[in-house]
Design a protein around this motif. Structure first.
Motif, PDB file in Angstrom:
ATOM      1  N   ASP A 501       0.824  -1.212   0.000  1.00 16.11           N
ATOM      2  CA  ASP A 501       0.000   0.000   0.000  1.00 16.11           C
ATOM      3  C   ASP A 501       0.856   1.259   0.000  1.00 16.11           C
ATOM      4  OD1 ASP A 501      -2.720  -0.799  -0.033  1.00 16.11           O
ATOM      5  OD2 ASP A 501      -2.565  -1.460   2.045  1.00 16.11           O
ATOM      6  N   GLY A 502       0.313   2.284  -0.666  1.00 15.57           N
ATOM      7  CA  GLY A 502       0.881   3.607  -0.556  1.00 15.57           C
ATOM      8  C   GLY A 502       0.228   4.317   0.616  1.00 15.57           C
ATOM      9  N   CYS A 503       0.943   5.275   1.202  1.00 14.20           N
ATOM     10  CA  CYS A 503       0.416   5.882   2.416  1.00 14.20           C
ATOM     11  C   CYS A 503       1.048   7.249   2.668  1.00 14.20           C
ATOM     12  CB  CYS A 503       0.729   4.955   3.592  1.00 14.20           C
ATOM     13  SG  CYS A 503       0.140   5.539   5.177  1.00 14.20           S
ATOM     14  N   ARG A 504       0.245   8.147   3.220  1.00 13.77           N
ATOM     15  CA  ARG A 504       0.746   9.455   3.596  1.00 13.77           C
ATOM     16  C   ARG A 504       0.669   9.583   5.116  1.00 13.77           C
ATOM     17  NH1 ARG A 504      -1.428  14.634   4.387  1.00 13.77           N
ATOM     18  NH2 ARG A 504      -3.568  13.969   4.034  1.00 13.77           N
ATOM     19  N   ARG A 505       1.680  10.203   5.698  1.00 13.30           N
ATOM     20  CA  ARG A 505       1.630  10.509   7.136  1.00 13.30           C
ATOM     21  C   ARG A 505       1.571  12.015   7.263  1.00 13.30           C
ATOM     22  NH1 ARG A 505       6.061   7.549   9.451  1.00 13.30           N
ATOM     23  NH2 ARG A 505       7.262   9.147   8.389  1.00 13.30           N
ATOM     24  N   ARG A 516      -3.355   0.600  -3.253  1.00  9.91           N
ATOM     25  CA  ARG A 516      -2.281  -0.300  -3.629  1.00  9.91           C
ATOM     26  C   ARG A 516      -1.303   0.388  -4.576  1.00  9.91           C
ATOM     27  NH1 ARG A 516      -2.431  -5.196  -0.705  1.00  9.91           N
ATOM     28  NH2 ARG A 516      -0.849  -5.763  -2.215  1.00  9.91           N
ATOM     29  N   VAL A 517      -0.038   0.071  -4.390  1.00 13.25           N
ATOM     30  CA  VAL A 517       0.963   0.574  -5.330  1.00 13.25           C
ATOM     31  C   VAL A 517       1.438  -0.548  -6.252  1.00 13.25           C
ATOM     32  CG1 VAL A 517       1.727   2.473  -3.860  1.00 13.25           C
ATOM     33  CG2 VAL A 517       2.821   0.238  -3.621  1.00 13.25           C
ATOM     34  N   ASP A 518       0.841  -1.735  -6.084  1.00  9.95           N
ATOM     35  CA  ASP A 518       1.192  -2.851  -6.967  1.00  9.95           C
ATOM     36  C   ASP A 518       0.010  -3.136  -7.903  1.00  9.95           C
ATOM     37  OD1 ASP A 518      -0.630  -3.857  -5.164  1.00  9.95           O
ATOM     38  OD2 ASP A 518       0.755  -5.270  -4.231  1.00  9.95           O
ATOM     39  N   ASP A 519       0.067  -4.225  -8.636  1.00 11.92           N
ATOM     40  CA  ASP A 519      -1.004  -4.532  -9.594  1.00 11.92           C
ATOM     41  C   ASP A 519      -2.111  -5.357  -8.955  1.00 11.92           C
ATOM     42  OD1 ASP A 519       0.019  -3.139 -11.797  1.00 11.92           O
ATOM     43  OD2 ASP A 519       1.537  -4.697 -12.058  1.00 11.92           O
ATOM     44  N   VAL A 520      -2.570  -4.884  -7.809  1.00 15.78           N
ATOM     45  CA  VAL A 520      -3.678  -5.536  -7.120  1.00 15.78           C
ATOM     46  C   VAL A 520      -4.874  -4.590  -7.171  1.00 15.78           C
ATOM     47  CG1 VAL A 520      -4.511  -6.293  -4.860  1.00 15.78           C
ATOM     48  CG2 VAL A 520      -2.222  -6.946  -5.623  1.00 15.78           C
ATOM     49  N   LEU A 521      -6.039  -5.128  -7.545  1.00 16.25           N
ATOM     50  CA  LEU A 521      -7.253  -4.314  -7.599  1.00 16.25           C
ATOM     51  C   LEU A 521      -8.065  -4.531  -6.332  1.00 16.25           C
ATOM     52  CD1 LEU A 521      -8.489  -5.135 -11.217  1.00 16.25           C
ATOM     53  CD2 LEU A 521      -7.067  -3.216 -10.473  1.00 16.25           C
ATOM     54  N   ASN A 522      -8.822  -3.514  -5.965  1.00 17.64           N
ATOM     55  CA  ASN A 522      -9.736  -3.640  -4.847  1.00 17.64           C
ATOM     56  C   ASN A 522     -11.103  -3.183  -5.346  1.00 17.64           C
ATOM     57  OD1 ASN A 522     -11.170  -3.421  -2.429  1.00 17.64           O
ATOM     58  ND2 ASN A 522      -9.322  -2.925  -1.274  1.00 17.64           N
ATOM     59  N   VAL A 523     -11.921  -4.155  -5.709  1.00 16.28           N
ATOM     60  CA  VAL A 523     -13.215  -3.869  -6.321  1.00 16.28           C
ATOM     61  C   VAL A 523     -14.301  -4.218  -5.310  1.00 16.28           C
ATOM     62  CG1 VAL A 523     -14.727  -4.391  -8.264  1.00 16.28           C
ATOM     63  CG2 VAL A 523     -12.248  -4.421  -8.580  1.00 16.28           C
ATOM     64  N   SER A 524     -14.992  -3.209  -4.825  1.00 15.17           N
ATOM     65  CA  SER A 524     -15.999  -3.413  -3.777  1.00 15.17           C
ATOM     66  C   SER A 524     -15.407  -4.189  -2.601  1.00 15.17           C
ATOM     67  CB  SER A 524     -17.216  -4.181  -4.310  1.00 15.17           C
ATOM     68  OG  SER A 524     -17.802  -3.484  -5.358  1.00 15.17           O
ATOM     69  N   GLY A 525     -14.173  -3.878  -2.257  1.00 14.57           N
ATOM     70  CA  GLY A 525     -13.533  -4.560  -1.131  1.00 14.57           C
ATOM     71  C   GLY A 525     -13.053  -5.971  -1.474  1.00 14.57           C
ATOM     72  N   HIS A 526     -13.276  -6.432  -2.710  1.00 15.45           N
ATOM     73  CA  HIS A 526     -12.754  -7.736  -3.134  1.00 15.45           C
ATOM     74  C   HIS A 526     -11.401  -7.530  -3.776  1.00 15.45           C
ATOM     75  CE1 HIS A 526     -16.502  -9.420  -2.129  1.00 15.45           C
ATOM     76  NE2 HIS A 526     -17.149  -9.148  -3.239  1.00 15.45           N
ATOM     77  N   ARG A 527     -10.452  -8.309  -3.276  1.00 19.87           N
ATOM     78  CA  ARG A 527      -9.091  -8.128  -3.749  1.00 19.87           C
ATOM     79  C   ARG A 527      -8.792  -9.105  -4.877  1.00 19.87           C
ATOM     80  NH1 ARG A 527      -4.263  -8.749   0.620  1.00 19.87           N
ATOM     81  NH2 ARG A 527      -2.603  -9.366  -0.790  1.00 19.87           N
ATOM     82  N   MET A 528      -8.224  -8.602  -5.969  1.00 24.87           N
ATOM     83  CA  MET A 528      -7.823  -9.514  -7.048  1.00 24.87           C
ATOM     84  C   MET A 528      -6.639  -8.940  -7.798  1.00 24.87           C
ATOM     85  SD  MET A 528     -11.093  -8.899  -9.463  1.00 24.87           S
ATOM     86  CE  MET A 528     -12.113  -8.332  -8.120  1.00 24.87           C
TER      87      MET A 528
END
Ligand code: WT7
Length: 650
Positions: A501-505, A516-528
């Motif tokens: 994950d990318g993140c700001r403080r 996500r900063v990688d090639d992972v999708l989050n579609v309606s909270g479903h990760r793929m």
């Protein structure tokens, strides 16, 4: 994202709360200064059959090894059930609310005990032993929890597969962990529609059989009574088996580091990974976070709307709440059935005090209008939670003001399948809230932001989120592939757990997860993984190549955008588009349904043949003015065509 309006802790929250701000700071300081001492103390929150003397054994370098409480012994099911019998045998452990608003059931701790003991004996009678893998493919009914707990009781390792997954996906998971025992139901019921779980299981078993794993027994819960195929000698009715079984079962004494469960999750490459969680540390962490993050008090009615097929269901419907002797509500249905007021009707009906859901549900219900909410009382609510994806400040404010009437704290909890429990979160009586921020680390969690070169960023900064020390709920390995575990999580930034994950403080030390900063999708909270959708697409005869990216979607968070190159001579028709959507649904599951398919005569590639996803993302977002550096493209004309035919024109 800019800092939004701050919502300070209200006096009523602080009065009720187990932890105030001073306590949070003191405990946090100690937890990171003296993790051994801190966790030695909190490790005692569960009941041990053999007490531990060792606490933390962590090695994030080279071969990576993580152990907690390693010389102790315990049993997770005994902690979630037996331990409570003397003091709360007649208390309701599980409130089950059916898909149909007229169906409900309450299960006391004593009844839970009997059901789980009987099922444990069924497992043993069929030769399921310590360490054996059991696949659970179930609807949201109490038997799903019984199945998990019965595995834990006998020391078997469960692998719950979400009921929305396809036969292919189920088969892959059965094969990967070599599980020969499956627990399912005839059909599931969601939003008035039937889900053919047994038929899917039959297909999956056939596929698994062709891939070297022969499933020997299928235990089938009769949920709807619908017609199903039956294989004598393999299929067993659940209700018949438990009735015959003895109600007496002693929990196995498990080593702290014995596996408790495997849960498959998607990464940026390859097939889904079997995330392995072990016994004691997981339970300590799930129960402790459940208690403090939701400010759980004895007698509270707690409801998490997740499915047990995801980690949220494991940690915060079943294990955390039951270890704490809570009353946990299990909901079979969906938020908009029979109408968009269902969740709040259930809150009133069961007098729910703590409610935990996902931003996608919040955004969908926000779109359905306030009237569905305001016709309910919701006076019982004391804490609201959010999980699964970043929550936009607008949805946060709606949740806080409309659902909570401005009187209830919202805890935006950041974590992952891999983390076992919540890592970054507000605590209701301690943390001033900023809409859109998961705020501060939980006890024992040491977040760190690094730039792409691994340089540590101090103070207010934007970077990649790592965790530098272990916590008891951390995953221990990828089932059957420790090397992949090391590669995926500990090789990008040496010696640290990289979250993806990318993140700001911000200047107050609050964390804002940016996605996500990688090639992972989050579609309606479903990760793929984009790679999974791509491989589903190219498995269709008409497709020669595919590239998949996410784009911002008002309700789902991210939508699935597919660039598809067809085989020579095949035409991109509307019918083919529909066929490809159906194909992906069949290969992965309905939740992976592509939102957009663009026919791509070519894909933008570097001269070495690597697809330039950055460009594809920009086109999908309709931000093609900002394509960035395209000088390394092998054939710049490809991009002009994609831009001209983009599907998300504003
Ligand atoms: C990914 C993990 C763990 C619960 C269910 C999802 C995203 C999760 C938040 C949040 C922003 C969040 C992250 C994470 N995510 N919670 N509160 N704010 N993003 O588990 O399927 O393993 O997905 O979900 O990107 O990496 P998961």
């Amino acid at each position: 994202m800019t800092d939004t309006h701050v919502h300070p802790v209200q006096p009523a929250w602080r009065e009720r709360a187990l932890i105030d701000d001073a306590t949070y700071r003191a405990w946090y300081e100690r937890s990171v200064a003296d993790p051994e001492g801190f966790w030695a103390e909190h490790g005692k929150r569960i009941q041990w059959m053999v007490p531990f003397s060792r606490v933390k054994e962590k090695n994030f370098d080279e071969n990576v090894s993580i152990k907690w409480f390693a010389d102790g012994q315990t049993n997770v099911a005994a902690n979630c059930i037996d331990r409570h019998l003397a003091s709360r045998g007649d208390q309701v452990a599980i409130i089950w609310e059916g898909d149909d608003p007229n169906e409900q059931k309450k299960v006391t701790y004593r009844e839970l005990h009997e059901s789980v003991c009987r099922l444990s004996n069924v497992l043993k009678d069929h030769g399921v032993n310590r360490g054996d893998r059991v696949t659970i493919y179930m609807p949201m009914i109490p038997e799903a929890a019984y199945a998990m707990l019965a595995c834990a009781r006998v020391g078997a390792v469960h692998s719950v597969v979400f009921g929305g997954f396809s036969p292919d996906a189920l088969a892959g998971r059965i094969v990967d962990c070599g599980s020969t025992f499956v627990i399912t139901a005839d059909e599931g019921l969601r939003g008035g529609r039937k889900v053919p779980l047994k038929a899917n299981t039959d297909k999956a078993i056939e596929i698994a059989g062709n891939n070297g794993v022969a499933v020997e027994k299928v235990l089938v819960v009769k949920r709807t009574g619908g017609d199903i195929a039956w294989r004598e000698n393999r299929d067993v009715w659940y209700h018949e088996a438990v009735e015959r079984a003895s109600p007496v079962s002693e929990p196995e004494a498990m080593n702290a580091e014995d596996p408790l469960f495997i849960l498959y999750t998607s990464g940026s490459t390859g097939k889904p990974k079997g995330v392995l969680h072990t016994t004691a540390g997981y339970l300590v962490y799930a129960s402790m976070t459940h208690q403090y993050v939701f400010d759980y008090h004895d007698g509270d009615i707690y409801w998490c709307t997740a499915d047990v097929g995801w980690v949220t269901g494991h940690s915060y419907i079943v294990y955390g709440p039951l270890a704490n002797g809570a009353t946990t509500l299990m909901f079979e249905g969906v938020p908009n059935y029979p109408d968009a007021g269902r969740l709040w009707q259930v809150v009133d009906k069961h007098q729910v005090n703590i409610f935990y859901t996902a931003p996608t549900a919040i955004r969908a219900l926000m779109g359905a209008g306030d009237a569905h909410v305001t016709k309910s009382s919701r006076a019982s609510l004391k804490v609201l939670g959010s999980v699964g994806e970043p929550i936009n400040p607008e949805a946060w404010e709606w949740y806080f003001n409309v659902v909570g009437g401005g009187k209830v704290p919202v805890v935006d909890t950041w974590w992952q399948t891999e983390t076992g429990g919540i890592l970054i979160t507000p605590l209701p009586g301690a943390t001033d809230l900023k809409p859109g921020s998961a705020t501060r680390p939980f006890f024992g969690i040491k977040p760190q932001l690094v730039d792409n070169d691994g340089q540590v960023l101090e103070g207010a900064a934007d970077g990649n989120l790592c965790i530098t020390d272990s916590w008891p709920g951390q995953m221990r390995t990828v089932y059957g592939d420790h090397e992949r575990f090391v590669q995926t999580y500990f090789s990008t930034y040496k010696g640290k757990y990289f979250t993806g994950d990318g993140c700001r403080r911000d200047a107050d030390g609050y964390y804002w997860i940016t996605g996500r900063v990688d090639d992972v999708l989050n579609v309606s909270g479903h990760r793929m993984g984009t790679a999974e959708v791509e491989s589903a697409l190219v498995s269709h005869d008409a497709v020669s190549e595919a590239a998949v990216v996410g784009y911002p979607h008002d309700i789902k968070g991210q939508g699935i955008y597919c660039y598809v190159t067809l085989m020579n001579g095949i035409e991109g028709t509307e019918d083919l588009r529909k066929e490809l959507v159906a194909h992906v649904r069949k290969e992965i599951g309905p939740f992976a349904s592509p939102d957009k398919i663009q026919w791509a005569p070519g894909l933008p590639k570097t001269r070495s043949g690597k697809i330039m996803r950055r460009i594809l993302r920009k086109i999908a977002e309709d931000e093609f003015g900002a394509l960035g550096d395209t000088s390394t493209l092998a054939d710049p004309a490809v991009v002009d065509d994609l831009v001209a035919n983009r599907q998300n024109k504003k």
